[in-house]
Design an enzyme around this catalytic site. Structure first.
Site, PDB file in Angstrom:
ATOM      1  N   LYS A 129       0.844  -1.180   0.000  1.00 47.91           N
ATOM      2  CA  LYS A 129       0.000   0.000   0.000  1.00 47.91           C
ATOM      3  C   LYS A 129       0.886   1.238   0.000  1.00 47.91           C
ATOM      4  CE  LYS A 129       0.800   1.935   3.260  1.00 47.91           C
ATOM      5  NZ  LYS A 129       2.104   2.489   3.741  1.00 47.91           N
ATOM      6  N   TYR A 213      -4.092   4.141   6.464  1.00 48.46           N
ATOM      7  CA  TYR A 213      -4.525   3.152   7.469  1.00 48.46           C
ATOM      8  C   TYR A 213      -5.813   3.609   8.149  1.00 48.46           C
ATOM      9  CZ  TYR A 213      -0.117   0.594   7.218  1.00 48.46           C
ATOM     10  OH  TYR A 213       0.938  -0.158   6.790  1.00 48.46           O
TER      11      TYR A 213
HETATM   12  P1  NDP Z   1      12.445   1.916   1.805  1.00 53.00           P
HETATM   13  O1  NDP Z   1      12.979   3.200   1.330  1.00 53.00           O
HETATM   14  O2  NDP Z   1      12.942   1.384   3.103  1.00 53.00           O
HETATM   15  O3  NDP Z   1      12.702   0.771   0.714  1.00 53.00           O
HETATM   16  C1  NDP Z   1      12.346   0.929  -0.631  1.00 53.00           C
HETATM   17  C2  NDP Z   1      13.331   0.123  -1.484  1.00 53.00           C
HETATM   18  O4  NDP Z   1      12.955   0.312  -2.841  1.00 53.00           O
HETATM   19  C3  NDP Z   1      14.760   0.582  -1.396  1.00 53.00           C
HETATM   20  O5  NDP Z   1      15.467  -0.026  -0.332  1.00 53.00           O
HETATM   21  C4  NDP Z   1      15.321   0.175  -2.727  1.00 53.00           C
HETATM   22  O6  NDP Z   1      15.681  -1.209  -2.672  1.00 53.00           O
HETATM   23  C5  NDP Z   1      14.122   0.246  -3.655  1.00 53.00           C
HETATM   24  N1  NDP Z   1      14.158   1.419  -4.544  1.00 53.00           N
HETATM   25  C6  NDP Z   1      14.179   1.358  -5.891  1.00 53.00           C
HETATM   26  N2  NDP Z   1      14.207   2.585  -6.414  1.00 53.00           N
HETATM   27  C7  NDP Z   1      14.247   3.456  -5.388  1.00 53.00           C
HETATM   28  C8  NDP Z   1      14.306   4.867  -5.306  1.00 53.00           C
HETATM   29  N3  NDP Z   1      14.328   5.647  -6.413  1.00 53.00           N
HETATM   30  N4  NDP Z   1      14.339   5.446  -4.087  1.00 53.00           N
HETATM   31  C9  NDP Z   1      14.299   4.691  -2.969  1.00 53.00           C
HETATM   32  N5  NDP Z   1      14.217   3.330  -2.991  1.00 53.00           N
HETATM   33  C10 NDP Z   1      14.201   2.714  -4.191  1.00 53.00           C
HETATM   34  O7  NDP Z   1      10.866   2.042   1.829  1.00 53.00           O
HETATM   35  P2  NDP Z   1       9.823   1.173   2.655  1.00 53.00           P
HETATM   36  O8  NDP Z   1      10.234  -0.236   2.682  1.00 53.00           O
HETATM   37  O9  NDP Z   1       9.541   1.830   3.942  1.00 53.00           O
HETATM   38  O10 NDP Z   1       8.495   1.361   1.741  1.00 53.00           O
HETATM   39  C11 NDP Z   1       8.317   0.619   0.546  1.00 53.00           C
HETATM   40  C12 NDP Z   1       6.815   0.485   0.267  1.00 53.00           C
HETATM   41  O11 NDP Z   1       6.222  -0.235   1.350  1.00 53.00           O
HETATM   42  C13 NDP Z   1       6.078   1.812   0.196  1.00 53.00           C
HETATM   43  O12 NDP Z   1       5.090   1.757  -0.784  1.00 53.00           O
HETATM   44  C14 NDP Z   1       5.441   1.964   1.562  1.00 53.00           C
HETATM   45  O13 NDP Z   1       4.238   2.713   1.531  1.00 53.00           O
HETATM   46  C15 NDP Z   1       5.156   0.529   1.923  1.00 53.00           C
HETATM   47  N6  NDP Z   1       5.185   0.288   3.368  1.00 53.00           N
HETATM   48  C16 NDP Z   1       4.245  -0.519   3.910  1.00 53.00           C
HETATM   49  C17 NDP Z   1       4.229  -0.756   5.249  1.00 53.00           C
HETATM   50  C18 NDP Z   1       3.246  -1.709   5.833  1.00 53.00           C
HETATM   51  O14 NDP Z   1       3.190  -1.810   7.048  1.00 53.00           O
HETATM   52  N7  NDP Z   1       2.492  -2.433   5.031  1.00 53.00           N
HETATM   53  C19 NDP Z   1       5.180  -0.087   6.167  1.00 53.00           C
HETATM   54  C20 NDP Z   1       6.207   0.654   5.470  1.00 53.00           C
HETATM   55  C21 NDP Z   1       6.185   0.854   4.125  1.00 53.00           C
HETATM   56  P3  NDP Z   1      17.061  -1.730  -3.305  1.00 53.00           P
HETATM   57  O15 NDP Z   1      18.144  -1.000  -2.610  1.00 53.00           O
HETATM   58  O16 NDP Z   1      17.022  -3.178  -2.991  1.00 53.00           O
HETATM   59  O17 NDP Z   1      16.985  -1.434  -4.773  1.00 53.00           O
END
Ligand code: NDP
Length: 360
Positions: A129, A213
């Site tokens: 989400k 949420y």
């Molecule tokens: P993060 O920034 O921690 O991780 C996102 C990952 O996406 C990065 O580590 C990277 O992985 C990859 N990525 C690829 N392109 C980009 C870019 N341009 N900028 C940044 N990251 C990029 O985010 P979250 O994990 O917190 O969030 C990811 C998704 O999950 C979002 O949509 C958020 O809304 C959702 N979310 C859901 C939650 C829930 O409880 N269900 C809680 C937190 C977030 P790599 O280095 O491997 O390429």
């Protein structure tokens, strides 16, 4: 969204039964569903251990822009180097027979592209989400998955979480009486320099990220769709964090039955996620309601105190959500939180921003 009592029993049955009876789904259908995780960030770090704890799912591939990180994680999960992909070569995943589904854990604006590419590769999609950053993107994701005959589920983990489901049950069973008013909120103090503050990557501010949420909870608690929405947004901190996205949003919704709800979200303050439901027979609240652990249901219904702490630990939410989706894949069922559910929230988010005078 309609959570009937039968639905509740079904969802609770799937989520809880799979936690209480390890191996239930595995025994049902044999092999585990293999997931490719796309984007190895914060939430992927919760999902992967949840999958490891599950009875019917496993991590079989990784997609990342950082090969070193991916190799470290691959070693932990027994994933071969040949199943680590960069974003450019992602489409080659079509050939990987050990991958049946992908988990899209990327910044919001990338969800649509990778969902559509995964569908074209013939893989089922569990997408974080918010589903995407526009109604049009959501519609295209649903169409692509339909066309490819793959399933699409949005990772609304609270739909599979026992304390949230217990609150729904208490409302549906009439123990709260006629629900009149719901309050809900979720926010946090956002650090500078992250993609969440970029409109291009996030789509918007806290409403997309955590306000969703509260919005979604009002819908599953009432079992109704909002008819009217009014909203305000503001930026207080002129410190550069909010040049592109809003800092605060508050909105009210009126549902067809007359239930009214009032919700807030922020990137400017630590705001624990909760909801409080006021009905003719009493009140209940879950505070915290949206965290990975430490959920607590309290209330007073027909004069009797309610106090039900949930002792489940992270990553139980992710285990339950993965088990549900894998169960659907293995048994040809529709997930309880399909793409259409994400699309509905996207439509309401669009209305909230419009009412608040923000264009997205
Ligand atoms: P993060 O920034 O921690 O991780 C996102 C990952 O996406 C990065 O580590 C990277 O992985 C990859 N990525 C690829 N392109 C980009 C870019 N341009 N900028 C940044 N990251 C990029 O985010 P979250 O994990 O917190 O969030 C990811 C998704 O999950 C979002 O949509 C958020 O809304 C959702 N979310 C859901 C939650 C829930 O409880 N269900 C809680 C937190 C977030 P790599 O280095 O491997 O390429």
């Amino acid at each position: 969204m309609e959570f009937t009592r039968r639905d509740f029993a079904k969802i609770a049955g799937m989520g809880l039964a799979s936690q209480m009876v390890p191996g239930l789904h595995a025994a049902e259908s044999g092999a585990k569903v293999g997931y490719a995780v796309i984007g190895l960030g914060q939430i992927a770090g919760h999902f992967m251990p949840g999958v490891r704890d599950s009875s019917n799912s496993q991590i079989t591939a990784l997609v990342s822009g950082h090969r070193d990180k991916a190799e470290r994680i691959a070693a932990q999960y027994g994933i071969p180097a040949s199943s680590i992909y960069g974003y450019e070569e992602f489409d080659r995943i079509a050939e990987n027979k050990n991958v049946q589904a992908v988990y899209v854990a990327l910044p919001n604006s990338m969800h649509a592209e990778y969902t559509i590419r995964a569908a074209k590769a013939g893989k089922h999609v569990l997408c974080e989400k918010p589903m995407a950053i526009s109604v049009r993107d959501c519609e295209q994701m649903i169409a692509a998955c339909k066309q490819a005959s793959v399933k699409l589920m949005i990772a609304y983990r609270c739909h599979y979480e026992p304390t949230n489901l217990r609150a729904v049950e208490l409302i549906r069973s009439g123990e709260v009486g006629q629900v009149q008013v719901i309050e809900s909120a979720f926010g946090f103090n956002a650090q500078a320099g992250q993609w969440r503050l970029s409109k291009a990557l996030a789509g918007g501010g806290p409403l997309f990220d955590v306000g969703i949420y509260a919005l979604n909870a009002c819908r599953y608690l009432t079992g109704e769709e909002p008819k009217e929405i009014a909203a305000y947004a503001s930026v207080i901190d002129r410190d550069g964090r909010f040049n592109e996205v809003e800092e605060n949003v508050t909105w009210t919704m009126r549902f067809p039955s007359g239930i009214v709800s009032s919700c807030s979200t922020t990137y400017g303050a630590p705001m624990a996620g909760y909801f409080r439901v006021h009905g003719s027979k009493g009140w209940l609240e879950v505070d915290e309601a949206f965290s990975y652990e430490g959920l607590h249901l309290r209330g007073k219904l027909s004069g009797a105190d309610l106090d039900e702490p949930n002792t489940a630990r992270d990553p139980s939410h992710f285990q339950a959500e993965a088990e549900h989706f894998s169960h659907c894949i293995q048994n040809g069922l529709d997930p309880k939180s399909p793409g259409e559910e994400g699309l509905r929230d996207m439509r309401y988010i669009t209305q909230i921003y419009k009412s608040a005078g923000i264009s997205i």
